[in-house]
Scaffold this motif. Structure first.
Motif, PDB file in Angstrom:
ATOM      1  N   PRO A 148      35.968  17.972  47.544  1.00 52.62           N
ATOM      2  CA  PRO A 148      37.039  17.001  47.772  1.00 52.62           C
ATOM      3  C   PRO A 148      36.464  15.615  48.033  1.00 52.62           C
ATOM      4  CG  PRO A 148      36.764  18.416  49.684  1.00 52.62           C
ATOM      5  CD  PRO A 148      35.852  18.940  48.617  1.00 52.62           C
ATOM      6  N   ASP A 149      37.304  14.604  47.903  1.00 51.46           N
ATOM      7  CA  ASP A 149      36.836  13.245  48.155  1.00 51.46           C
ATOM      8  C   ASP A 149      36.480  13.106  49.638  1.00 51.46           C
ATOM      9  OD1 ASP A 149      39.643  11.400  49.115  1.00 51.46           O
ATOM     10  OD2 ASP A 149      39.754  13.514  48.543  1.00 51.46           O
ATOM     11  N   PRO A 150      35.696  12.096  49.996  1.00 53.14           N
ATOM     12  CA  PRO A 150      35.212  11.961  51.382  1.00 53.14           C
ATOM     13  C   PRO A 150      36.320  11.848  52.427  1.00 53.14           C
ATOM     14  CG  PRO A 150      33.979  10.513  49.928  1.00 53.14           C
ATOM     15  CD  PRO A 150      35.076  11.110  49.115  1.00 53.14           C
ATOM     16  N   VAL A 151      37.430  11.201  52.103  1.00 51.68           N
ATOM     17  CA  VAL A 151      38.514  11.048  53.077  1.00 51.68           C
ATOM     18  C   VAL A 151      39.138  12.405  53.386  1.00 51.68           C
ATOM     19  CG1 VAL A 151      40.767   9.996  53.471  1.00 51.68           C
ATOM     20  CG2 VAL A 151      38.987   8.693  52.327  1.00 51.68           C
ATOM     21  N   THR A 152      39.401  13.194  52.350  1.00 49.86           N
ATOM     22  CA  THR A 152      39.978  14.525  52.545  1.00 49.86           C
ATOM     23  C   THR A 152      39.006  15.417  53.297  1.00 49.86           C
ATOM     24  OG1 THR A 152      41.167  14.272  50.454  1.00 49.86           O
ATOM     25  CG2 THR A 152      41.019  16.486  51.355  1.00 49.86           C
ATOM     26  N   ARG A 153      37.748  15.345  52.933  1.00 51.80           N
ATOM     27  CA  ARG A 153      36.723  16.162  53.597  1.00 51.80           C
ATOM     28  C   ARG A 153      36.627  15.808  55.075  1.00 51.80           C
ATOM     29  NH1 ARG A 153      34.433  20.833  54.019  1.00 51.80           N
ATOM     30  NH2 ARG A 153      32.245  20.735  54.506  1.00 51.80           N
ATOM     31  N   ARG A 154      36.651  14.522  55.407  1.00 56.08           N
ATOM     32  CA  ARG A 154      36.585  14.073  56.792  1.00 56.08           C
ATOM     33  C   ARG A 154      37.779  14.590  57.583  1.00 56.08           C
ATOM     34  NH1 ARG A 154      36.468   8.678  56.028  1.00 56.08           N
ATOM     35  NH2 ARG A 154      34.396   8.885  55.184  1.00 56.08           N
ATOM     36  N   GLN A 155      38.967  14.562  56.971  1.00 56.98           N
ATOM     37  CA  GLN A 155      40.182  15.045  57.622  1.00 56.98           C
ATOM     38  C   GLN A 155      40.090  16.555  57.878  1.00 56.98           C
ATOM     39  OE1 GLN A 155      43.740  14.413  55.381  1.00 56.98           O
ATOM     40  NE2 GLN A 155      45.080  14.961  57.067  1.00 56.98           N
ATOM     41  N   GLN A 156      39.578  17.286  56.903  1.00 56.70           N
ATOM     42  CA  GLN A 156      39.430  18.733  57.068  1.00 56.70           C
ATOM     43  C   GLN A 156      38.456  19.052  58.198  1.00 56.70           C
ATOM     44  OE1 GLN A 156      38.163  19.904  53.156  1.00 56.70           O
ATOM     45  NE2 GLN A 156      40.260  20.206  52.409  1.00 56.70           N
ATOM     46  N   LEU A 157      37.359  18.310  58.266  1.00 57.50           N
ATOM     47  CA  LEU A 157      36.377  18.529  59.324  1.00 57.50           C
ATOM     48  C   LEU A 157      36.959  18.208  60.701  1.00 57.50           C
ATOM     49  CD1 LEU A 157      33.171  17.118  57.610  1.00 57.50           C
ATOM     50  CD2 LEU A 157      33.673  19.499  58.146  1.00 57.50           C
ATOM     51  N   ALA A 158      37.771  17.142  60.793  1.00 59.06           N
ATOM     52  CA  ALA A 158      38.394  16.777  62.061  1.00 59.06           C
ATOM     53  C   ALA A 158      39.376  17.860  62.513  1.00 59.06           C
ATOM     54  CB  ALA A 158      39.099  15.434  61.928  1.00 59.06           C
TER      55      ALA A 158
END
Length: 89
Positions: free
Chosen positions: A26-36
């Motif tokens: 996934p793009d970095p924004v989606t990945r960051r949201q998933q990690l959060a």
């Protein structure tokens, strides 16, 4: 009798090689949201580990905070009567 693993190993490695190319990251924004979201979930799980009713614990904590807040506001607005006084000297 020695066993031969050559065929099995080759087949297994070919499976892993093809699977890595098929996965889309996934793009970095989606990945960051998933990690959060995953981090929040882990924090909640560890905070309430062993607690049968986490909602009751949360209500009790909020009630205690409200009580402390009211006690602080009444002592501040009361003009300091009955509180401890600092003396220097």
């Amino acid at each position: 009798m020695p066993r031969k693993f050559g065929n099995r190993m080759g087949m297994c490695l070919s499976c892993f090689g093809g699977a890595a190319d098929d996965i889309a990251t996934p793009d970095p924004v989606t990945r960051r949201q998933q990690l959060a979201e995953a981090a929040e979930k882990r924090q909640k799980e560890t905070a309430y580990r062993g607690v049968k009713n986490p909602e009751a614990v949360e209500r009790k904590r909020k009630k205690q905070e409200e009580t402390e807040k009211q006690a602080m506001s009444s002592s501040v607005s009361g003009g300091g009567g009955g509180g401890l006084k600092w003396q220097v000297g």
